[in-house]
Write an enzyme that holds these catalytic residues in place. Sequence first.
Site, PDB file in Angstrom:
ATOM      1  N   TYR A  40     -13.097  -9.853 -51.457  1.00 43.59           N
ATOM      2  CA  TYR A  40     -12.572 -10.228 -50.139  1.00 43.59           C
ATOM      3  C   TYR A  40     -13.391 -11.351 -49.549  1.00 43.59           C
ATOM      4  O   TYR A  40     -14.622 -11.335 -49.613  1.00 43.59           O
ATOM      5  CB  TYR A  40     -12.665  -9.014 -49.213  1.00 43.59           C
ATOM      6  N   ASP A  55     -16.901 -15.037 -34.687  1.00 41.92           N
ATOM      7  CA  ASP A  55     -15.552 -14.837 -35.239  1.00 41.92           C
ATOM      8  C   ASP A  55     -14.529 -14.918 -34.107  1.00 41.92           C
ATOM      9  O   ASP A  55     -13.943 -13.925 -33.719  1.00 41.92           O
ATOM     10  CB  ASP A  55     -15.532 -13.458 -35.922  1.00 41.92           C
ATOM     11  N   ASP A  82      -8.890 -13.526 -45.609  1.00 38.09           N
ATOM     12  CA  ASP A  82      -8.580 -13.352 -44.189  1.00 38.09           C
ATOM     13  C   ASP A  82      -8.108 -14.695 -43.627  1.00 38.09           C
ATOM     14  O   ASP A  82      -8.890 -15.637 -43.530  1.00 38.09           O
ATOM     15  CB  ASP A  82      -9.883 -12.896 -43.502  1.00 38.09           C
ATOM     16  N   ASP A  84      -6.777 -15.003 -40.561  1.00 35.10           N
ATOM     17  CA  ASP A  84      -6.661 -14.825 -39.106  1.00 35.10           C
ATOM     18  C   ASP A  84      -5.182 -14.768 -38.694  1.00 35.10           C
ATOM     19  O   ASP A  84      -4.453 -13.946 -39.203  1.00 35.10           O
ATOM     20  CB  ASP A  84      -7.415 -15.932 -38.352  1.00 35.10           C
ATOM     21  N   HIS A 109      -4.412 -11.730 -45.611  1.00 41.05           N
ATOM     22  CA  HIS A 109      -3.948 -10.920 -44.479  1.00 41.05           C
ATOM     23  C   HIS A 109      -3.900 -11.772 -43.232  1.00 41.05           C
ATOM     24  O   HIS A 109      -4.777 -12.588 -42.964  1.00 41.05           O
ATOM     25  CB  HIS A 109      -4.749  -9.628 -44.297  1.00 41.05           C
ATOM     26  N   GLU A 111      -2.865 -11.634 -39.013  1.00 44.67           N
ATOM     27  CA  GLU A 111      -2.827 -10.628 -37.950  1.00 44.67           C
ATOM     28  C   GLU A 111      -1.914 -10.995 -36.789  1.00 44.67           C
ATOM     29  O   GLU A 111      -1.517 -12.159 -36.635  1.00 44.67           O
ATOM     30  CB  GLU A 111      -4.250 -10.340 -37.462  1.00 44.67           C
ATOM     31  N   CYS A 119     -12.555 -10.676 -32.870  1.00 45.30           N
ATOM     32  CA  CYS A 119     -12.857  -9.679 -33.895  1.00 45.30           C
ATOM     33  C   CYS A 119     -12.040  -8.428 -33.582  1.00 45.30           C
ATOM     34  O   CYS A 119     -11.873  -8.057 -32.421  1.00 45.30           O
ATOM     35  CB  CYS A 119     -14.358  -9.368 -33.869  1.00 45.30           C
ATOM     36  N   ARG A 154      -1.572  -7.651 -40.721  1.00 44.65           N
ATOM     37  CA  ARG A 154      -2.553  -6.810 -40.031  1.00 44.65           C
ATOM     38  C   ARG A 154      -2.098  -6.580 -38.606  1.00 44.65           C
ATOM     39  O   ARG A 154      -1.705  -7.531 -37.921  1.00 44.65           O
ATOM     40  CB  ARG A 154      -3.914  -7.508 -40.052  1.00 44.65           C
ATOM     41  N   GLU A 184      -5.755  -2.091 -38.523  1.00 45.80           N
ATOM     42  CA  GLU A 184      -7.064  -2.486 -37.993  1.00 45.80           C
ATOM     43  C   GLU A 184      -7.573  -1.537 -36.912  1.00 45.80           C
ATOM     44  O   GLU A 184      -6.816  -1.091 -36.036  1.00 45.80           O
ATOM     45  CB  GLU A 184      -6.978  -3.919 -37.436  1.00 45.80           C
ATOM     46  N   ASN A 206     -10.064  -0.610 -42.961  1.00 45.69           N
ATOM     47  CA  ASN A 206     -11.214  -1.506 -42.836  1.00 45.69           C
ATOM     48  C   ASN A 206     -12.460  -0.694 -42.474  1.00 45.69           C
ATOM     49  O   ASN A 206     -12.585  -0.217 -41.349  1.00 45.69           O
ATOM     50  CB  ASN A 206     -10.895  -2.539 -41.735  1.00 45.69           C
TER      51      ASN A 206
HETATM   52  C1  LIG Z   1     -12.254  -7.809 -41.258  1.00 49.29           C
HETATM   53  C2  LIG Z   1     -12.623  -8.874 -40.308  1.00 49.29           C
HETATM   54  O1  LIG Z   1     -11.436  -9.470 -39.809  1.00 49.29           O
HETATM   55  C3  LIG Z   1     -13.418  -9.993 -40.993  1.00 49.29           C
HETATM   56  O2  LIG Z   1     -13.279 -11.150 -40.574  1.00 49.29           O
HETATM   57  O3  LIG Z   1     -14.193  -9.664 -41.888  1.00 49.29           O
HETATM   58  C4  LIG Z   1     -13.486  -8.356 -39.113  1.00 49.29           C
HETATM   59  C5  LIG Z   1     -14.690  -7.570 -39.545  1.00 49.29           C
HETATM   60  C6  LIG Z   1     -15.746  -7.351 -38.483  1.00 49.29           C
HETATM   61  O4  LIG Z   1     -15.890  -8.171 -37.574  1.00 49.29           O
HETATM   62  O5  LIG Z   1     -16.492  -6.386 -38.595  1.00 49.29           O
HETATM   63  C7  LIG Z   1     -12.580  -7.565 -38.170  1.00 49.29           C
HETATM   64  O6  LIG Z   1     -12.396  -6.363 -38.399  1.00 49.29           O
HETATM   65  O7  LIG Z   1     -12.044  -8.169 -37.230  1.00 49.29           O
HETATM   66 MG   LIG Z   2     -11.373 -11.477 -39.616  1.00 50.97          MG
END
Ligand SMILES: C[C@](O)(C(=O)O)[C@H](CC(=O)O)C(=O)O
Ligand SMILES: [Mg+2]
Length: 290
Positions: A40, A55, A82, A84, A109, A111, A119, A154, A184, A206
Amino acid sequence: MSQGRKFRELVASEHPLQIAGTINAYMALMAKAAGFKALYLSGGGVANASFGLPDLAITTLNDVAQDAERITGAVDLPLLVDIDVGWGGAFNIGRTIKTMERAGVAAVHMEDQVAQKRCGHRPNKEVVSTSEMQDRIKAAVDARQDSNFVIMARTDALAVEGLDAAVERAAAYAEAGADMIFAEAMTNLNHYDRIKAACGVPVLANMTEFGQTELYHKAQLAEHGVDMVLYPLSAFRAANAAAVKVFEAILRDGHQNAVVDTMQTRSELYDYLNYHQYEQKLDALFAKDK
Ligand SMILES: C[C@](O)(C(=O)O)[C@H](CC(=O)O)C(=O)O
Ligand SMILES: [Mg+2]
């Protein structure tokens, strides 16, 4: 066999498929050697590790595609990436999917948060309407060249709209063409059962640390309808804590002797890289006349 097909077969055969977050190509080599079958690339990880940014929708398609390509160039395991919110409208999303496919990625994925995403485990998230997210999914599905390339939707809706809405959205996303659902920030194991029953496609849990979801055992998750378990940043967090200890020790002690035992050795490093084989090739190609 395409990477997407490989990913689908692993999801069908592993109960559940454990997916290792690998922040870069070298981490990916180590995860493969440890026995992981799928990898991943975290969006948060790209922002944090490659750019020193939070993030919060600051990094772009090209930033993530470049990191993805470095991983797929080094390791042949299927990679979930990911993306986004897909980085824009229908045509931007289409471009994202084509770029990821060209980068050798198996699955992405996307979202249902608004463009100014956060996040998934932080407060004050906002989601777009169900129909807008369905349009995003349709644009993604339409753009893929390989019908086995995996489009995972997601939903971040649990924290915003509650469980019933998240369950309804999961079903609506599968109906729009999503191959798999990323549930999520679930706060109870039973949530996964509800999502799975409603959407009827493989479901991802997750297991990110220090978030809203308890760190469940993979068998517990499998009992509750989960097909994939993600550890997006586990090795990254561990490596970061180790780095801080090393920096502090060097400044405190004036040398690194107290922490050398915690380090991967040169010979371990070389094993993961197949270093000696490269050297032998050089020697064979350019033999010195003695
Ligand atoms: C899965 C996730 O989208 C990521 O970018 O790794 C994050 C992980 C995290 O910030 O712990 C998320 O869950 O938004
Ligand atoms: Mg993410």
